[in-house]
Write a protein that holds these residues in place. Structure first.
Motif, short mmCIF file in Angstrom:
data_model
loop_
_atom_site.label_atom_id
_atom_site.label_comp_id
_atom_site.label_asym_id
_atom_site.label_seq_id
_atom_site.Cartn_x
_atom_site.Cartn_y
_atom_site.Cartn_z
N MET A 18 -12.71 48.07 68.63
CA MET A 18 -13.35 47.88 69.94
C MET A 18 -14.68 48.65 70.03
O MET A 18 -15.61 48.21 70.70
N LYS A 19 -14.77 49.78 69.34
CA LYS A 19 -15.98 50.60 69.46
C LYS A 19 -17.13 50.05 68.63
O LYS A 19 -18.29 50.10 69.03
N PRO A 79 -17.84 46.70 67.27
CA PRO A 79 -17.60 45.27 67.02
C PRO A 79 -18.67 44.69 66.10
O PRO A 79 -19.85 45.03 66.21
N MET A 138 -14.90 40.18 74.65
CA MET A 138 -14.33 40.43 73.31
C MET A 138 -14.64 39.24 72.39
O MET A 138 -14.44 38.09 72.77
N SER A 197 -12.82 40.22 66.91
CA SER A 197 -11.99 41.37 67.33
C SER A 197 -10.64 40.90 67.85
O SER A 197 -9.64 41.60 67.68
N LEU A 226 -7.31 42.38 66.37
CA LEU A 226 -6.31 43.10 67.16
C LEU A 226 -4.91 42.55 66.89
O LEU A 226 -3.94 43.31 66.80
#
Lengths: 168, 102
Positions: free
Chosen positions: A115-116, A118, B1, B5, B9
């Motif tokens: 998330m940090k 991308p 997002m 990602s 995830l």
């Protein structure tokens, strides 16, 4: 059409996570094995969504066709003959919490990284025809192809030598 | 997002569930199931990294195929090890297998 894609993604996500949780949480080994099967089918579906139908079919062929049969053989040869379909008594709660912590810490660290930082991502997956995969396997990646054959061969022979017993 | 990602995830979730399984299980067969989940998570991550970025052509798909081949080889060897352990100890519970003498 886009909603359909999201719906399919959600369904496969449910299969992957649900199957994974059954595979790790169930006390019955056969139920855990069925959960693994469901999770593998979910991953094959995700590969289809990523526009990689060849790899999705390979996933079904190799994982569901070969690996799962091997695991089932392991269950059959070791536990079923003694009527032990279940793992013996559960671990102490402290150990269970520790193992949950191990998984959770790993997940938070990796997810935090993703998330940090991308990466630049395209919206639609790239389409790579199967012919290109074949050419790459016989061209630039021929060594990897040969090596994986050698590894498979050595593993098979090693397994046979390991369990072989001379007749007395 | 981004799409990448999202898929990563999912892969991380699968990997962590597998890690939990390896830690939590008592029998070798149950641990093997956890390892398979972890390997699948890794394959999913590799595939997403290739399909949603501008990497070299078929690299990601072939890497995923390589991971699958390695998983098959690993499973074969683990089956042999499980059989030997079962023959020698009469069970496949990892906590009670602590003998070092040959």
């Amino acid at each position: 059409m886009q909603y359909l894609a999201y719906l399919t993604f959600g369904m496969y996500l449910f299969l992957v996570l649900g199957g994974g949780l059954v595979a790790t949480g169930s006390r019955s080994i056969v139920r855990a094995f069925a959960g693994l099967l469901v999770a593998l089918v979910g991953v094959a579906g995700l590969y289809f969504l990523m526009d990689a139908p060849f790899i999705a079919l390979m996933q079904i062929l190799i994982y569901i066709g070969a690996v799962c049969v091997i695991i089932f053989m392991a269950v059959m040869l070791t536990m079923a003959s003694r009527g032990e379909g279940y793992e013996s008594k559960l671990k102490s709660p402290a150990k269970r919490i520790m193992s949950m912590l191990a998984g959770a810490v790993m997940a938070f660290l990796l997810a935090g990284m993703v998330m940090k930082y991308p990466l630049a991502s395209t919206v639609a997956p790239r389409h790579i025809p199967v012919a290109e995969l074949g050419e790459a396997l016989l061209g630039p990646y021929a060594l990897a192809f040969e090596l994986i054959s050698v590894i498979l061969f050595v593993a098979m022979v090693g397994a046979m030598v390991a369990v072989y017993e001379r007749r007395k | 997002m981004t799409m990448l990602s999202t898929y990563q995830l999912v892969a991380i979730a699968m990997f962590s569930i597998g890690l939990f399984g390896v830690m939590n299980r008592r029998s070798l067969v149950g641990m093997l199931i956890g390892v398979e989940l972890m390997l699948n998570g890794a394959g999913l991550s590799i595939m997403a990294a290739g399909q949603f970025t501008q990497t070299a052509g078929a690299l990601a798909q072939l890497s995923t195929l390589l991971v699958m081949g390695l998983a098959a080889a690993e499973t074969t060897l683990v089956l042999a090890i499980v059989l030997i352990v079962d023959k020698r100890f009469g069970h496949v519970e990892s906590e009670n297998i602590s003998m070092l003498r040959g």
